[in-house]
Scaffold this active site. Structure first.
Site, PDB file in Angstrom:
ATOM      1  N   ARG A 119      -6.760  16.184  -7.203  1.00  0.00           N
ATOM      2  CA  ARG A 119      -5.750  15.612  -8.098  1.00  0.00           C
ATOM      3  C   ARG A 119      -4.640  15.008  -7.251  1.00  0.00           C
ATOM      4  O   ARG A 119      -3.513  15.500  -7.227  1.00  0.00           O
ATOM      5  CB  ARG A 119      -5.184  16.673  -9.029  1.00  0.00           C
ATOM      6  N   GLN A 124      -6.645   9.029  -8.430  1.00  0.00           N
ATOM      7  CA  GLN A 124      -6.466   8.936  -9.892  1.00  0.00           C
ATOM      8  C   GLN A 124      -7.499   8.051 -10.595  1.00  0.00           C
ATOM      9  O   GLN A 124      -8.019   8.432 -11.636  1.00  0.00           O
ATOM     10  CB  GLN A 124      -5.051   8.485 -10.221  1.00  0.00           C
ATOM     11  N   ASP A 127     -10.599  10.090 -11.327  1.00  0.00           N
ATOM     12  CA  ASP A 127     -10.351  11.417 -11.880  1.00  0.00           C
ATOM     13  C   ASP A 127     -11.011  11.559 -13.260  1.00  0.00           C
ATOM     14  O   ASP A 127     -10.389  11.332 -14.304  1.00  0.00           O
ATOM     15  CB  ASP A 127      -8.828  11.625 -11.956  1.00  0.00           C
ATOM     16  N   SER A 130      -9.395  14.258 -15.791  1.00  0.00           N
ATOM     17  CA  SER A 130      -8.208  13.824 -16.535  1.00  0.00           C
ATOM     18  C   SER A 130      -8.602  12.879 -17.661  1.00  0.00           C
ATOM     19  O   SER A 130      -8.066  12.969 -18.770  1.00  0.00           O
ATOM     20  CB  SER A 130      -7.212  13.112 -15.611  1.00  0.00           C
ATOM     21  N   TYR A 226      -1.731  23.071  -9.712  1.00  0.00           N
ATOM     22  CA  TYR A 226      -2.346  23.881 -10.762  1.00  0.00           C
ATOM     23  C   TYR A 226      -1.547  25.154 -11.001  1.00  0.00           C
ATOM     24  O   TYR A 226      -0.790  25.593 -10.137  1.00  0.00           O
ATOM     25  CB  TYR A 226      -3.778  24.267 -10.377  1.00  0.00           C
TER      26      TYR A 226
HETATM   27  P1  NAD Z   1      -5.375  22.539 -16.169  1.00  0.00           P
HETATM   28  O1  NAD Z   1      -6.393  21.960 -17.096  1.00  0.00           O
HETATM   29  O2  NAD Z   1      -5.821  23.284 -14.977  1.00  0.00           O
HETATM   30  O3  NAD Z   1      -4.421  23.525 -17.002  1.00  0.00           O
HETATM   31  C1  NAD Z   1      -3.829  23.081 -18.181  1.00  0.00           C
HETATM   32  C2  NAD Z   1      -2.409  23.554 -18.231  1.00  0.00           C
HETATM   33  O4  NAD Z   1      -2.372  24.944 -18.542  1.00  0.00           O
HETATM   34  C3  NAD Z   1      -1.605  23.396 -16.942  1.00  0.00           C
HETATM   35  O5  NAD Z   1      -0.482  22.573 -17.196  1.00  0.00           O
HETATM   36  C4  NAD Z   1      -1.190  24.812 -16.607  1.00  0.00           C
HETATM   37  O6  NAD Z   1       0.074  24.899 -15.989  1.00  0.00           O
HETATM   38  C5  NAD Z   1      -1.197  25.457 -17.962  1.00  0.00           C
HETATM   39  N1  NAD Z   1      -1.217  26.924 -17.976  1.00  0.00           N
HETATM   40  C6  NAD Z   1      -1.930  27.782 -17.215  1.00  0.00           C
HETATM   41  N2  NAD Z   1      -1.646  29.049 -17.547  1.00  0.00           N
HETATM   42  C7  NAD Z   1      -0.747  29.002 -18.571  1.00  0.00           C
HETATM   43  C8  NAD Z   1      -0.100  29.985 -19.355  1.00  0.00           C
HETATM   44  N3  NAD Z   1      -0.267  31.283 -19.153  1.00  0.00           N
HETATM   45  N4  NAD Z   1       0.742  29.564 -20.318  1.00  0.00           N
HETATM   46  C9  NAD Z   1       0.961  28.257 -20.540  1.00  0.00           C
HETATM   47  N5  NAD Z   1       0.376  27.278 -19.822  1.00  0.00           N
HETATM   48  C10 NAD Z   1      -0.469  27.651 -18.846  1.00  0.00           C
HETATM   49  O7  NAD Z   1      -4.350  21.422 -15.745  1.00  0.00           O
HETATM   50  P2  NAD Z   1      -4.558  19.860 -15.635  1.00  0.00           P
HETATM   51  O8  NAD Z   1      -4.367  19.251 -16.952  1.00  0.00           O
HETATM   52  O9  NAD Z   1      -5.836  19.623 -14.939  1.00  0.00           O
HETATM   53  O10 NAD Z   1      -3.338  19.478 -14.693  1.00  0.00           O
HETATM   54  C11 NAD Z   1      -2.942  20.291 -13.609  1.00  0.00           C
HETATM   55  C12 NAD Z   1      -1.921  19.570 -12.762  1.00  0.00           C
HETATM   56  O11 NAD Z   1      -2.528  18.493 -12.068  1.00  0.00           O
HETATM   57  C13 NAD Z   1      -0.782  18.945 -13.528  1.00  0.00           C
HETATM   58  O12 NAD Z   1       0.368  19.097 -12.748  1.00  0.00           O
HETATM   59  C14 NAD Z   1      -1.123  17.499 -13.604  1.00  0.00           C
HETATM   60  O13 NAD Z   1       0.034  16.695 -13.756  1.00  0.00           O
HETATM   61  C15 NAD Z   1      -1.739  17.330 -12.265  1.00  0.00           C
HETATM   62  N6  NAD Z   1      -2.616  16.190 -12.197  1.00  0.00           N
HETATM   63  C16 NAD Z   1      -2.500  15.327 -11.155  1.00  0.00           C
HETATM   64  C17 NAD Z   1      -3.348  14.252 -11.074  1.00  0.00           C
HETATM   65  C18 NAD Z   1      -3.271  13.300  -9.939  1.00  0.00           C
HETATM   66  O14 NAD Z   1      -2.248  13.182  -9.321  1.00  0.00           O
HETATM   67  N7  NAD Z   1      -4.364  12.600  -9.629  1.00  0.00           N
HETATM   68  C19 NAD Z   1      -4.318  14.062 -12.039  1.00  0.00           C
HETATM   69  C20 NAD Z   1      -4.406  14.974 -13.087  1.00  0.00           C
HETATM   70  C21 NAD Z   1      -3.552  16.054 -13.157  1.00  0.00           C
END
Ligand code: NAD
Length: 379
Positions: A119, A124, A127, A130, A226
């Site tokens: 990520r 991106q 990805d 996402s 994460y």
């Molecule tokens: P994910 O699917 O792993 O998790 C979903 C969400 O659940 C996360 O925001 C996490 O903080 C939350 N979570 C976990 N435990 C929790 C709890 N007990 N209570 C409430 N919320 C809880 O996450 P994701 O959607 O894959 O994204 C993870 C990170 O990666 C984010 O910061 C996102 O912005 C980032 N991201 C970056 C890129 C990139 O730069 N290429 C792409 C996608 C996502």
């Protein structure tokens, strides 16, 4: 080099790994594109649409493939049809598909798991996770709206004023943020919670209220962005503190995940009992065990008057755009791997290193070796 696209055979899977608009991108790079008859039909893409863009239709996508583009993990039969030293790119679900990973290794297939794409900003456009989470977040809200016995928006009618629905989103990653945006666009009043403090601004920027709970979340985020796994006591406190927000909501959408773990249980049966009858929970963590203790994968459960949905493959319910988005990530990755019309594995490339699962007869992903080894030794 022949890039081949089969029809997906996993029950209920309607996506396809390549859409017609991307065929010319591959042929322009010197690749020959073969698409199995009917591969895109369920997603809304006809054979002739692929043909018009320069693809050849094939009855078997496997035997001739130098590179196979796929959505779901290949079956044992499909792997047996692959040529040695061919390349597989798809959602391999490597942590739960040990048998397939071993077979791919034995067949000397070079396989890449799209869900392991790092990520990072550079990755991106590749990805896939996402892209699919965006679809899931959107569709979750539509499912909830469809089950809810209320309007989402505020309405001023001759029959009086209708107050807007209240939506609580737990876990505001990619899927959660899309759910917030969609619920807002439908006119609901939305609040959201996430353990990662950095999410607060993102939640506010899409128009929702960030719920503040007095939990210590200073270390809630890992280096990669994460969420970190928390202790049982932490989750218990979180359940207690979220209780009033869950009870006040007409719709709760849960999308809280911790990488490589079962999803944390954040909504207990007691909390469900506290909700108003007719309310709806959509648990997007269902495939990882669920965030609600009553969730059953791909079933509609009604308990204490609350409808609980646990869909595991929402992207497949919107196969046109899911396929388009997924195919873009896959072709971007394939183009990234190409040097002079050939796949080139650069061990210094972060995207290659992160996604490469099997190569030259070996399972090269160390994390998998550890997990499979541990499973073998019963730990
Ligand atoms: P994910 O699917 O792993 O998790 C979903 C969400 O659940 C996360 O925001 C996490 O903080 C939350 N979570 C976990 N435990 C929790 C709890 N007990 N209570 C409430 N919320 C809880 O996450 P994701 O959607 O894959 O994204 C993870 C990170 O990666 C984010 O910061 C996102 O912005 C980032 N991201 C970056 C890129 C990139 O730069 N290429 C792409 C996608 C996502």
């Amino acid at each position: 080099m022949i890039v081949s696209v089969p029809k997906e055979i996993t029950p209920g899977e309607r996506r396809v790994a390549l859409v017609p608009e991307l065929v010319s991108k591959l042929t322009a790079a010197g690749l020959e594109v073969h698409v199995q008859f009917g591969a895109g039909l369920e997603a809304g893409f006809r054979d002739k649409d692929y043909e018009e863009k320069g693809a050849r239709l094939a009855s078997d996508a496997f035997a001739e493939a130098d590179v196979l583009l796929k959505v779901r993990p290949p079956t044992a039969d499909e792997i047996a049809k692959l040529r040695e030293a061919s390349v597989f790119i798809g959602l391999l679900e490597p942590y739960t598909s040990e048998a397939q990973v071993r077979l791919l290794g034995a067949r000397k297939v070079t396989s890449f798991a799209m869900e392991l794409m790092p990520r990072i900003a550079r990755a991106q456009p590749m990805d896939a996770l996402s892209a699919m989470s965006t679809v899931a977040g959107y569709k979750a809200v539509l499912l909830a709206a469809n089950r809810l016995s209320k309007f989402f928006p505020l309405l001023m009618t001759a029959a009086g004023t209708i107050t807007p629905a209240r939506v609580f989103v737990v876990g505001a990653g990619v899927a959660g943020l899309e759910a917030i945006g969609t619920a807002k666009r439908l006119g609901a009043v939305v609040e959201a919670y996430d353990t990662r403090p950095s999410v607060k601004e993102e939640v506010q920027s899409v128009g929702a209220k960030f719920v503040e709970l007095s939990l210590d979340t200073r270390d809630a985020e890992e280096k990669g962005g994460y969420a970190r796994a928390e202790s049982t006591e932490f989750y218990k406190k979180q359940q207690e503190m979220m209780g009033e927000h869950v009870a006040a909501a007409d719709v709760v959408i849960t999308a809280a995940l911790v990488r490589g773990r079962h999803a944390p249980i954040l909504i207990t049966e007691e909390m469900v009992r506290g909700m108003r009858p007719g309310s709806v929970i959509v648990d997007l963590a269902s495939a990882q065990g669920g965030n609600c203790s009553l969730t059953e994968p791909d079933r509609e459960v009604i308990r204490h008057g609350i409808t609980i949905l646990g869909p595991t493959n929402l992207p497949s319910t919107m196969p046109f755009h899911s396929s388009q988005m997924y195919a873009r990530t896959v072709t971007n990755f394939l183009m990234h791997l190409l040097k002079d019309g050939k796949i080139c594995l650069d061990p210094n490339d972060e995207m290659t290193r992160a996604t490469l699962v099997t190569h030259q007869g070996e399972i090269v992903k160390e994390a998998l070796q550890a997990i499979f080894g541990a499973a073998r030794h019963g730990s």
